[in-house]
Design a protein around this motif. Structure first.
Motif, PDB file in Angstrom:
ATOM      1  N   GLU A  45       0.850  -1.173   0.000  1.00 20.14           N
ATOM      2  CA  GLU A  45       0.000   0.000   0.000  1.00 20.14           C
ATOM      3  C   GLU A  45       0.894   1.234   0.000  1.00 20.14           C
ATOM      4  N   THR A  46       0.436   2.327  -0.585  1.00 20.29           N
ATOM      5  CA  THR A  46       1.219   3.557  -0.554  1.00 20.29           C
ATOM      6  C   THR A  46       0.537   4.565   0.343  1.00 20.29           C
ATOM      7  N   GLN A  47       1.373   5.356   1.001  1.00 21.72           N
ATOM      8  CA  GLN A  47       0.863   6.366   1.901  1.00 21.72           C
ATOM      9  C   GLN A  47       1.776   7.579   1.785  1.00 21.72           C
ATOM     10  N   LYS A  48       1.210   8.772   1.876  1.00 22.78           N
ATOM     11  CA  LYS A  48       1.993   9.992   1.809  1.00 22.78           C
ATOM     12  C   LYS A  48       2.834  10.115   3.073  1.00 22.78           C
ATOM     13  N   ALA A  49       4.102  10.499   2.896  1.00 22.03           N
ATOM     14  CA  ALA A  49       4.995  10.717   4.020  1.00 22.03           C
ATOM     15  C   ALA A  49       5.742  12.026   3.804  1.00 22.03           C
ATOM     16  N   THR A  50       5.975  12.755   4.888  1.00 28.64           N
ATOM     17  CA  THR A  50       6.671  14.029   4.804  1.00 28.64           C
ATOM     18  C   THR A  50       8.002  13.928   5.522  1.00 28.64           C
ATOM     19  N   ASN A  51       9.072  14.312   4.840  1.00 25.30           N
ATOM     20  CA  ASN A  51      10.398  14.340   5.435  1.00 25.30           C
ATOM     21  C   ASN A  51      10.431  15.496   6.427  1.00 25.30           C
ATOM     22  N   VAL A  52      10.695  15.223   7.709  1.00 26.03           N
ATOM     23  CA  VAL A  52      10.639  16.258   8.732  1.00 26.03           C
ATOM     24  C   VAL A  52      11.773  17.271   8.593  1.00 26.03           C
ATOM     25  N   ARG A  53      12.871  16.879   7.983  1.00 23.61           N
ATOM     26  CA  ARG A  53      14.003  17.788   7.825  1.00 23.61           C
ATOM     27  C   ARG A  53      13.814  18.725   6.644  1.00 23.61           C
ATOM     28  N   THR A  54      13.378  18.181   5.507  1.00 19.94           N
ATOM     29  CA  THR A  54      13.274  18.984   4.293  1.00 19.94           C
ATOM     30  C   THR A  54      11.860  19.436   3.984  1.00 19.94           C
ATOM     31  N   GLY A  55      10.856  18.786   4.561  1.00 17.00           N
ATOM     32  CA  GLY A  55       9.476  19.114   4.276  1.00 17.00           C
ATOM     33  C   GLY A  55       8.956  18.509   2.980  1.00 17.00           C
ATOM     34  N   GLU A  56       9.788  17.735   2.295  1.00 14.69           N
ATOM     35  CA  GLU A  56       9.414  17.098   1.028  1.00 14.69           C
ATOM     36  C   GLU A  56       8.396  15.994   1.277  1.00 14.69           C
ATOM     37  N   THR A  57       7.371  15.918   0.432  1.00 12.62           N
ATOM     38  CA  THR A  57       6.346  14.884   0.530  1.00 12.62           C
ATOM     39  C   THR A  57       6.627  13.802  -0.511  1.00 12.62           C
ATOM     40  N   THR A  58       6.584  12.547  -0.078  1.00  8.93           N
ATOM     41  CA  THR A  58       6.819  11.415  -0.968  1.00  8.93           C
ATOM     42  C   THR A  58       5.785  10.339  -0.690  1.00  8.93           C
ATOM     43  N   ASP A  59       5.713   9.383  -1.594  1.00  3.75           N
ATOM     44  CA  ASP A  59       4.867   8.216  -1.383  1.00  3.75           C
ATOM     45  C   ASP A  59       5.711   7.120  -0.761  1.00  3.75           C
ATOM     46  N   ALA A  60       5.288   6.624   0.392  1.00  2.00           N
ATOM     47  CA  ALA A  60       5.999   5.554   1.080  1.00  2.00           C
ATOM     48  C   ALA A  60       5.245   4.250   0.872  1.00  2.00           C
ATOM     49  N   GLY A  61       5.962   3.204   0.486  1.00  2.00           N
ATOM     50  CA  GLY A  61       5.340   1.892   0.318  1.00  2.00           C
ATOM     51  C   GLY A  61       5.291   1.157   1.641  1.00  2.00           C
ATOM     52  N   LEU A  62       4.123   0.763   2.049  1.00  2.00           N
ATOM     53  CA  LEU A  62       3.947   0.028   3.297  1.00  2.00           C
ATOM     54  C   LEU A  62       3.495  -1.390   2.973  1.00  2.00           C
ATOM     55  N   PRO A  63       4.069  -2.389   3.655  1.00  2.00           N
ATOM     56  CA  PRO A  63       3.625  -3.758   3.399  1.00  2.00           C
ATOM     57  C   PRO A  63       2.224  -3.982   3.953  1.00  2.00           C
ATOM     58  N   THR A  64       1.495  -4.851   3.283  1.00  2.00           N
ATOM     59  CA  THR A  64       0.181  -5.235   3.805  1.00  2.00           C
ATOM     60  C   THR A  64       0.404  -6.149   5.006  1.00  2.00           C
ATOM     61  N   ALA A  65      -0.645  -6.422   5.735  1.00  2.00           N
ATOM     62  CA  ALA A  65      -0.531  -7.299   6.905  1.00  2.00           C
ATOM     63  C   ALA A  65      -0.037  -8.686   6.497  1.00  2.00           C
ATOM     64  N   GLU A  66      -0.535  -9.187   5.371  1.00  2.00           N
ATOM     65  CA  GLU A  66      -0.115 -10.514   4.916  1.00  2.00           C
ATOM     66  C   GLU A  66       1.364 -10.522   4.515  1.00  2.00           C
ATOM     67  N   GLU A  67       1.824  -9.464   3.839  1.00  2.00           N
ATOM     68  CA  GLU A  67       3.238  -9.373   3.458  1.00  2.00           C
ATOM     69  C   GLU A  67       4.135  -9.321   4.693  1.00  2.00           C
ATOM     70  N   ALA A  68       3.709  -8.587   5.703  1.00  2.00           N
ATOM     71  CA  ALA A  68       4.483  -8.499   6.942  1.00  2.00           C
ATOM     72  C   ALA A  68       4.526  -9.859   7.643  1.00  2.00           C
ATOM     73  N   TYR A  69       3.413 -10.581   7.626  1.00  2.00           N
ATOM     74  CA  TYR A  69       3.343 -11.905   8.245  1.00  2.00           C
ATOM     75  C   TYR A  69       4.272 -12.887   7.537  1.00  2.00           C
ATOM     76  N   VAL A  70       4.258 -12.863   6.208  1.00  2.00           N
ATOM     77  CA  VAL A  70       5.127 -13.747   5.430  1.00  2.00           C
ATOM     78  C   VAL A  70       6.592 -13.408   5.704  1.00  2.00           C
ATOM     79  N   ALA A  71       6.925 -12.130   5.762  1.00  2.00           N
ATOM     80  CA  ALA A  71       8.305 -11.726   6.048  1.00  2.00           C
ATOM     81  C   ALA A  71       8.738 -12.217   7.429  1.00  2.00           C
ATOM     82  N   ALA A  72       7.843 -12.132   8.404  1.00  2.00           N
ATOM     83  CA  ALA A  72       8.151 -12.617   9.750  1.00  2.00           C
ATOM     84  C   ALA A  72       8.352 -14.128   9.759  1.00  2.00           C
ATOM     85  N   LEU A  73       7.518 -14.847   9.017  1.00  2.00           N
ATOM     86  CA  LEU A  73       7.679 -16.304   8.933  1.00  2.00           C
ATOM     87  C   LEU A  73       9.018 -16.675   8.297  1.00  2.00           C
ATOM     88  N   LEU A  74       9.427 -15.936   7.284  1.00  2.00           N
ATOM     89  CA  LEU A  74      10.704 -16.230   6.623  1.00  2.00           C
ATOM     90  C   LEU A  74      11.878 -15.965   7.555  1.00  2.00           C
TER      91      LEU A  74
END
Length: 82
Positions: free
Chosen positions: A3-32
């Protein structure tokens, strides 16, 4: 799919899209990560249990390790005090 979510760099104020793993992706990564630990310490029974859960989720080993490369190290030997 991440999933993508807007994120703001606190130092520069620049806004970017941050990729966040879904719950299932996080679960699979933890299992691995869990599986790697069991392999390192020779716990085949636990490796098989994690493999069964990955299979239940529809994740093949080829899919799970796509694009990953890891160094292989031997576990430390435990020293016993006398």
């Amino acid at each position: 799919m991440s999933e993508t979510q807007k994120a703001t760099n606190v130092r520069t104020g620049e806004t970017t899209d941050a990729g966040l793993p879904t719950a299932e992706e996080a679960y699979v990564a933890a299992l691995l990560r869990e599986r790697e630990g069991y392999v390192t310490h020779g716990r085949e029974d636990r490796v098989n249990a994690v493999d069964a859960e990955l299979k239940r989720l529809g994740v093949t080993r080829a899919d799970a390790h796509k694009g990953t490369e890891r160094a292989v190290t031997k576990p430390r030997e435990r020293r016993t005090s006398r």
